[in-house]
Design a protein around this motif. Sequence first.
Motif, PDB file in Angstrom:
ATOM      1  N   ILE A 270       8.780  -3.827  47.363  1.00  8.80           N
ATOM      2  CA  ILE A 270       8.858  -4.969  48.167  1.00  8.80           C
ATOM      3  C   ILE A 270       8.530  -6.271  47.582  1.00  8.80           C
ATOM      4  O   ILE A 270       7.361  -6.240  47.102  1.00  8.80           O
ATOM      5  N   SER A 271       9.351  -7.139  47.684  1.00  9.16           N
ATOM      6  CA  SER A 271       8.980  -8.366  46.945  1.00  9.16           C
ATOM      7  C   SER A 271       8.301  -9.401  48.072  1.00  9.16           C
ATOM      8  O   SER A 271       8.741  -9.512  49.249  1.00  9.16           O
ATOM      9  N   TYR A 272       7.514 -10.175  47.433  1.00  8.45           N
ATOM     10  CA  TYR A 272       6.790 -11.330  48.172  1.00  8.45           C
ATOM     11  C   TYR A 272       7.076 -12.752  47.498  1.00  8.45           C
ATOM     12  O   TYR A 272       7.172 -12.728  46.406  1.00  8.45           O
TER      13      TYR A 272
ATOM     14  N   VAL B  46       6.735  -4.974  57.161  1.00 10.03           N
ATOM     15  CA  VAL B  46       8.127  -5.196  57.685  1.00 10.03           C
ATOM     16  C   VAL B  46       8.707  -5.762  56.512  1.00 10.03           C
ATOM     17  O   VAL B  46       8.439  -6.662  55.977  1.00 10.03           O
ATOM     18  N   MET B  47       9.808  -5.151  56.251  1.00  8.99           N
ATOM     19  CA  MET B  47      10.761  -5.329  55.058  1.00  8.99           C
ATOM     20  C   MET B  47      12.220  -5.927  55.424  1.00  8.99           C
ATOM     21  O   MET B  47      12.624  -5.056  56.241  1.00  8.99           O
ATOM     22  N   GLY B  50      14.807  -6.408  51.619  1.00  5.57           N
ATOM     23  CA  GLY B  50      14.289  -6.394  50.430  1.00  5.57           C
ATOM     24  C   GLY B  50      13.146  -7.139  50.196  1.00  5.57           C
ATOM     25  O   GLY B  50      12.384  -7.105  49.357  1.00  5.57           O
ATOM     26  N   ARG B  51      12.784  -8.002  51.223  1.00  6.14           N
ATOM     27  CA  ARG B  51      11.511  -9.134  50.841  1.00  6.14           C
ATOM     28  C   ARG B  51      10.790  -8.806  52.435  1.00  6.14           C
ATOM     29  O   ARG B  51      11.110  -8.319  53.288  1.00  6.14           O
ATOM     30  N   HIS B  52       9.674  -9.360  52.035  1.00  5.35           N
ATOM     31  CA  HIS B  52       8.663  -9.252  53.184  1.00  5.35           C
ATOM     32  C   HIS B  52       9.071  -9.862  54.317  1.00  5.35           C
ATOM     33  O   HIS B  52       9.639 -11.158  54.197  1.00  5.35           O
ATOM     34  N   GLY B  53       8.937  -9.179  55.649  1.00  7.86           N
ATOM     35  CA  GLY B  53       9.381 -10.032  56.911  1.00  7.86           C
ATOM     36  C   GLY B  53       8.282  -9.857  57.847  1.00  7.86           C
ATOM     37  O   GLY B  53       6.916  -9.781  57.465  1.00  7.86           O
TER      38      GLY B  53
END
Lengths: 283, 74
Positions: A270-272, B46-47, B50-53
Amino acid sequence: MRKVITFLKEQTKDGLLPWSAQDATAQRFHLSHAAVELLALQNGLYPARYQRNRNMIQVDEQLRLFQSRVAVIGCGGLGGYVLEELARLGVGQIIAIDPDIFEEHNLNRQILSTPALLGQPKAAVAAERLAQVNPAVTVTAIQDYFCLANGHELLAGAHIAVDALDSISYRLQLAEFCTLAGIPMVHGAIGGWYGHVASQFPGETTVQQIYRHWVAGKGIEQQLGNPSFTPAVVASLEVAEVCKILLGKGEPLRNRKLTIDLLEMEMQEISYAPVPVTLVDAA
Amino acid sequence: MKITLKLFATFRNGRFKIAEQELAEGTEVRQVVLGLGLTEEEIGIVMLNGRHGELDSKLANGDTLSLFPLVGGG
């Protein structure tokens, strides 16, 4: 000191300094094993105990690991393996922090625990174990709770903090402390078949984002417990991150989190969103 | 609109790994979470694509939403 160096060089064979020679040098010149290993590495002598690292960690890098100070917060499931691996890697100074004693329910997974050690403080047991594993490593055992208020005292001089905590609240305090202290934090957490790892450099907020929805209490580990293998997997990933960050090698899990599912054997990343911060040299 | 909903770890128990969901326009992640019988406190990550949601992220047609439970042990 020249005598000591000459003595060490005389006993080096094929570029490797045997442990027996390190030990004999310590006895003969009344030096600590730490002092002998430092002298050896500073003079380009590769201790034979690390010979299987040799083609991935050069002697100057081994010196860098030896001159590093790593704080491990928690000496339980994750912490036991983290400590073992750091000592075998040759990290020279290790701070082991845990307020607890070993209890029977630790025996299914905590590598430092044995039936004979039930009731003994985890931090002190860690120091005794590491002294046997690698006598050149200096371990500072602290039987206390880490918190934001005592962080500067407990983690004094640490180049990096390894999260082996079992509490989300203390973990968030550690993330905050590391930002204030300007040191990287390697974060790991486990629950049942599942775990995750991420590395956070000062100013980044990955750990805070991971626990953004947390209100109170524990995660799925409360119901699932933890088996023997999950802490070993996640702890090993954490130590790989520590090694890379200390040596400035490879790609740490920065602004990303690796999630591990050992039941389905799936890994997710998971990317931030990156937070703009200046690069920090951990060592 | 249609989204792909992926569940991870214990969220799969008695549910599914992956499913297509037909949702009203403008549905937020929180509504999907509650619709699964989960509480906000149980949510770790929560993704979204593919990214943090976020729980209050609005979903759009074609999104992939992934939900992970809270993991905090050591």
